[in-house]
Design an enzyme around this catalytic site. Sequence first.
Site, PDB file in Angstrom:
ATOM      1  CB  CYS A   1     -22.575  67.387  25.762  1.00 46.31           C
ATOM      2  SG  CYS A   1     -22.343  67.082  27.522  1.00 46.31           S
TER       3      CYS A   1
ATOM      4  CG  HIS B   1     -19.985  70.958  27.777  1.00 43.12           C
ATOM      5  ND1 HIS B   1     -21.132  70.364  27.274  1.00 43.12           N
ATOM      6  CD2 HIS B   1     -19.565  71.831  26.805  1.00 43.12           C
ATOM      7  CE1 HIS B   1     -21.395  70.853  26.074  1.00 43.12           C
ATOM      8  NE2 HIS B   1     -20.460  71.732  25.766  1.00 43.12           N
TER       9      HIS B   1
END
Length: 444
Positions: free
Chosen positions: A51, A286
Amino acid sequence: MSEVTKELLELVWGTKSSPGLSDTIFCRWTQGFVFSESEGSALEQFEGGPCAVIAPVQAFLLKKLLFSSEKSSWRDCSEEEQKELLCHTLCDIVESAYDSSGSYCLVSWLRGRTPEEAARISGSPAQSSCQVEHSSALAVEELGFERFHALIQKRSFRTVSELKDAVLDQYSMWGNKFGVLLFLYSVLLTKGIENIKNSIEDANEPLIDPVYGHGSQSLINLLLTGHAVSNVWDGDRECSGMQLLGIHEQAAVGFLTLMEALRYCKVGSYLKSPKFPIWIVGSETHLTVFFAKDMALVAPEAPSEQARRVFQTYDPEDNGFIADSLLEDVMKALDLVSDPEYINLMKNKLDPEGLGIILLGPFLQEFFPDQGSSGPESFTVYHYNGLKQSNYNEKVMYVEGTAVVMGFEDPMLQTDDTPIKRCLQTKWPYIELLWTTDRCPSLN
């Protein structure tokens, strides 16, 4: 690629002391830029880790799609439009990392081989013959850490035009299993390994965490701003004689983090108030993307917003108040009347109980009455999370919602306290969110 492999790998992965663990982390990063079947312009992420590259690429892709494209139906993208969007975005990010003393770099397969061909030629005869019998996807799967890095090369280009042609020509490569890593290496070599090491506070800390596989803040900042600094505040700071580098100009795409809501850091205005209404949103583990189509969200800050920002520089712990002894400094910084007699008058008015503190809310209401945010009070917002398992029905799609920004007073409308709301409150302290789905979008 032998001339840079060792330095590059140590910069990205660190010293490979535990081969098994490093291979596990490496496998999580081996994916391409793949568009969701459910959302034409949304990229999918298969495992935790990449990510740090995929979210910035998604953010800049949205910038191109929403603010440079003439498409009326922005959520419908043909394959040709996907190709144009992705290649344009990759070029933009590589170009932003360009150092004038170097060249534009792309990392690709050795001698132009496809990943399937590379997999077949890279092992022992027994392995190769086995791989030939399997699908090409399985052949790519068999490429491990060492073999992959032995089969890639660096290509250099003098002009942006040459770079763009090469990126378009290699479109299929970006979608294959190693596309994300090949792009990451391209950005790093374009920036220059020494330039990156000089920007990072701890040059021994790899860009990808060897234990958890997450990208560092330096990596995120490099992709967002073209500079691999380790901090998110505005400008540079000095601590114990050591210069700590920060962000030096307004970013095109912003950054907000739950870590600020938890008081681990403070994001500066250059990242918090970008040129376009698109923000990378960081949780503990994340990165996702929060965005809107309304450019009014990034209009120049109103005087009240400037006052809030200045006040908060004297409140580094974000307590919502300052010592009354700092009131004069704040008023001088805002070019307000600051002669001693008036300062004492304001201290008595803003601190009638004599507690020795000045609260942010009463301060703003006193000097900036009836001045709300310069942006709209209500606007449509979207949230992107590339992980299937984090999306409703496990389909990677944008979640639409309505954001309502209240004034300084206690808001009449209060929605649930969620991680995404707490994160966005670091930018809009009185924001409330209403999502069209049954559940709130996940930051993880």
